[in-house]
Design an enzyme around this catalytic site. Structure first.
Site, PDB file in Angstrom:
ATOM      1  N   PRO A 306       0.842  -1.206   0.000  1.00 44.92           N
ATOM      2  CA  PRO A 306       0.000   0.000   0.000  1.00 44.92           C
ATOM      3  C   PRO A 306       0.871   1.247   0.000  1.00 44.92           C
ATOM      4  O   PRO A 306       1.553   1.542   0.988  1.00 44.92           O
ATOM      5  CB  PRO A 306      -0.812  -0.124   1.295  1.00 44.92           C
ATOM      6  CG  PRO A 306      -0.008  -1.035   2.166  1.00 44.92           C
ATOM      7  CD  PRO A 306       0.738  -1.960   1.271  1.00 44.92           C
ATOM      8  N   ASP A 482       5.911   2.188   2.019  1.00 47.43           N
ATOM      9  CA  ASP A 482       5.013   1.065   2.264  1.00 47.43           C
ATOM     10  C   ASP A 482       4.312   1.306   3.598  1.00 47.43           C
ATOM     11  O   ASP A 482       4.936   1.260   4.653  1.00 47.43           O
ATOM     12  CB  ASP A 482       5.823  -0.235   2.292  1.00 47.43           C
ATOM     13  CG  ASP A 482       4.961  -1.480   2.396  1.00 47.43           C
ATOM     14  OD1 ASP A 482       3.778  -1.358   2.795  1.00 47.43           O
ATOM     15  OD2 ASP A 482       5.460  -2.582   2.097  1.00 47.43           O
ATOM     16  N   HIS A 483       2.984   1.538   3.546  1.00 46.37           N
ATOM     17  CA  HIS A 483       2.251   1.904   4.749  1.00 46.37           C
ATOM     18  C   HIS A 483       2.083   0.728   5.721  1.00 46.37           C
ATOM     19  O   HIS A 483       1.667   0.928   6.868  1.00 46.37           O
ATOM     20  CB  HIS A 483       0.877   2.453   4.375  1.00 46.37           C
ATOM     21  CG  HIS A 483       0.418   3.565   5.266  1.00 46.37           C
ATOM     22  ND1 HIS A 483       0.945   3.796   6.522  1.00 46.37           N
ATOM     23  CD2 HIS A 483      -0.523   4.539   5.098  1.00 46.37           C
ATOM     24  CE1 HIS A 483       0.370   4.841   7.078  1.00 46.37           C
ATOM     25  NE2 HIS A 483      -0.543   5.309   6.238  1.00 46.37           N
ATOM     26  N   ARG A 484       2.429  -0.483   5.301  1.00 48.58           N
ATOM     27  CA  ARG A 484       2.428  -1.609   6.225  1.00 48.58           C
ATOM     28  C   ARG A 484       3.566  -1.480   7.229  1.00 48.58           C
ATOM     29  O   ARG A 484       3.482  -1.974   8.356  1.00 48.58           O
ATOM     30  CB  ARG A 484       2.560  -2.935   5.470  1.00 48.58           C
ATOM     31  CG  ARG A 484       1.430  -3.259   4.516  1.00 48.58           C
ATOM     32  CD  ARG A 484       1.739  -4.509   3.717  1.00 48.58           C
ATOM     33  NE  ARG A 484       2.959  -4.378   2.927  1.00 48.58           N
ATOM     34  CZ  ARG A 484       3.465  -5.350   2.161  1.00 48.58           C
ATOM     35  NH1 ARG A 484       2.862  -6.530   2.099  1.00 48.58           N
ATOM     36  NH2 ARG A 484       4.569  -5.141   1.474  1.00 48.58           N
ATOM     37  N   ILE A 486       5.751   1.641   7.382  1.00 46.28           N
ATOM     38  CA  ILE A 486       6.024   3.030   7.757  1.00 46.28           C
ATOM     39  C   ILE A 486       4.708   3.770   7.903  1.00 46.28           C
ATOM     40  O   ILE A 486       3.920   3.848   6.936  1.00 46.28           O
ATOM     41  CB  ILE A 486       6.903   3.709   6.676  1.00 46.28           C
ATOM     42  CG1 ILE A 486       8.203   2.923   6.483  1.00 46.28           C
ATOM     43  CG2 ILE A 486       7.186   5.154   7.044  1.00 46.28           C
ATOM     44  CD1 ILE A 486       8.992   3.351   5.274  1.00 46.28           C
TER      45      ILE A 486
END
Length: 512
Positions: A306, A482-484, A486
């Site tokens: 994401p 990567d929002h998983r 960070i």
């Protein structure tokens, strides 16, 4: 003695490659380890050396042709005498059984590594002492059985009929041909037992004859790679009606295009485009090599991680002044100094302050892998597509060494000489979109990484300095992450610190 050099696996799971340029021609003398050809794999351009010394007898693949691993591409006359049997002893052909012939055919298609103490290809006499042996710089090809293909069934064969491949007993068409030939040889039905008839093979005496329509069995043994079969389906071409011009009679893309153009050439004049219209309104460019690999990686990244992208405008007037001062220092006399050098240094310093930015998501283990080293990727546009080589252990380099590494990486990428190992293991990437005259972008993560920074064009812009309007050097940074791994806070802090170091390069020294 004539020896045929087969396309090897260059160490990246290679199944095929395109011949880009030959460095030799028939009649040329070659030495061991002399570069003879350039090939393009899915990742880069690779130079292949000759494993033998001798005279080039023939080039078995043309420039632009795609060749499968294990197929011969060049023949070299090494000047050796062909081994002869002992007088009165039975020939090898007369004592071979079906299993021997099948094994010999497999060895011919994909050569095996030599056993310990065996004679190196191209060497004379017995095995040479280890210390005097000249190392050959090319591999021995993909492992036997590493490339697997589905067995093609002959039309009309039902379950239980002779020749039907049962589950767990599927054999490649070449192996079936070898077994059938071996059986015929034992029954005395083959005049030349040493010759194995391969599917699609045309005998030398048949070269000038017009190909006859394929029989039912031949139609089932059409040799064509999956992309070629898909192209034929898209263009409405029946593979069974074609005679391939590729290795062992295989059908190539050129064969498909030639067959697809025949109806167009015979079309009535009424269907011709009107006068003044462009001759070709569309152009089809094959998706292959580096571009194909990049496309697969970008799709996988975009639909797996994401993405979030944040932007920051930065006054880099002091950075541009620092670049000019560095150019005058003796330590930087032999290297190229550019704003990208200080951007790279700022990223390295900020990554040490925020280690989670330099991490990776391990889906299988359900773990986040935090890497305490930085292999800094630099996205580079080349005529063959986008490549992202990386500087190994960039965090351990001083500024002059980092400048030298950046220069070497860029030159190698532009020349198309980046090797697969140079693109493996990256941890964080910078893409310099400013060289194309744009302010910024929303970069896609390099697979396996958690962040990528886009560095935009540096331009003169109005900026408020100490309450006064002034013209300053301004750029825009864009950080995709990567929002998983960070979250918004961590991404913002990292981007803020990179911007702060570019506004005042002295902070790089203070935070290092």
């Amino acid at each position: 003695m004539r020896r045929e050099f087969k396309l090897p696996d260059v160490g990246e799971g290679l199944t095929e490659a395109e011949i880009v340029r030959w460095h030799v021609k028939p009649g040329d003398s070659v030495k061991v380890n002399q570069i003879v050809v350039e090939i393009e794999t899915a990742k880069s351009i690779v130079e292949l050396p000759s494993p033998w010394a001798g005279v080039v007898a023939d080039l078995l693949a043309e420039e632009g042709q795609t060749v499968d691993v294990g197929l011969p591409i060049i023949a070299v006359d090494t000047g050796e005498a062909a081994p002869s049997g002992t007088a009165g002893a039975p020939s090898a052909a007369s004592t071979e059984g079906p299993a021997d012939r099948l094994e010999a055919l497999a060895d011919d298609l994909v050569p095996r590594p030599p056993a310990e103490g065996a004679v190196e290809p191209g060497a004379h006499g017995g095995p040479a002492p280890k210390e005097e042996r000249t190392p050959v710089l090319v591999g021995y090809g993909v492992k036997t059985g590493a490339v697997k293909r589905r067995t093609r069934k002959t039309p009309g064969q039902d379950a239980g009929q002779p020749g039907q491949a049962q589950p767990g007993q599927a054999q490649p068409a070449l192996a079936q041909a070898a077994q059938a030939q071996a059986a015929q040889s034992q029954a005395g039905q083959v005049a030349n037992p040493e010759r194995v008839a391969l599917p699609g093979h045309v005998a030398p005496g048949e070269a000038g004859q017009v190909p006859a329509p394929r029989t039912g069995q031949e139609r089932a043994q059409v040799l064509a790679k999956p992309p070629v079969r898909k192209l034929a389906k898209d263009l409405g071409v029946d593979l069974a009606t074609l005679r391939g011009t590729g290795p062992q009679g295989s059908i190539t893309r050129d064969d498909i295009h030639a067959a697809a153009q025949e109806p167009a050439q015979a079309a009535p004049a009424a269907q011709a485009p009107r006068q003044g219209a462009p001759e070709a309104a569309e152009e089809r460019v094959p998706i292959k090599g580096v571009r194909k690999m990049t496309a697969q990686a970008m799709v996988a990244s975009a639909f797996t991680a994401p993405h979030v992208t944040e932007f920051l405008q930065v006054d880099v007037t002091e950075t541009m002044a620092a670049v000019q001062r560095l150019k005058g220092l003796p330590d930087f006399a032999e290297v190229r100094v550019s704003p990208l050098l200080l951007v790279a240094k700022a990223v390295l310093v900020a990554a040490r302050r925020y280690p989670m930015i330099n991490a990776a998501w391990d889906e299988a283990a359900q773990e986040i892998v935090v890497k305490h080293y930085v292999n800094l990727g630099i996205a580079a546009a080349t005529p063959r597509g986008l490549v992202v080589p990386n500087i190994k252990s960039a965090h351990a380099l001083d500024l002059p060494s980092l400048a030298a590494a950046l220069g070497e990486l860029t030159e190698t990428a532009r020349a198309g000489r980046t090797q697969p190992a140079d693109m493996a293991g990256g941890t964080i990437t910078i893409t310099n979109v400013g060289v194309f005259g744009v302010d910024t972008g929303t970069p896609i993560l390099n697979p396996g990484e958690a962040a990528i920074l886009a560095f935009g064009m540096v331009r003169d812009a109005p900026w408020v300095v100490d309450g006064q309007l002034a013209v300053r050097k301004v750029t825009t940074l864009a950080l995709s992450f990567d929002h998983r791994i960070i979250d918004g806070e961590l991404g913002s802090l990292f981007l803020r610190d990179v911007g702060a170091m570019l506004e005042d390069p002295l902070r790089m020294l203070a935070w290092s």
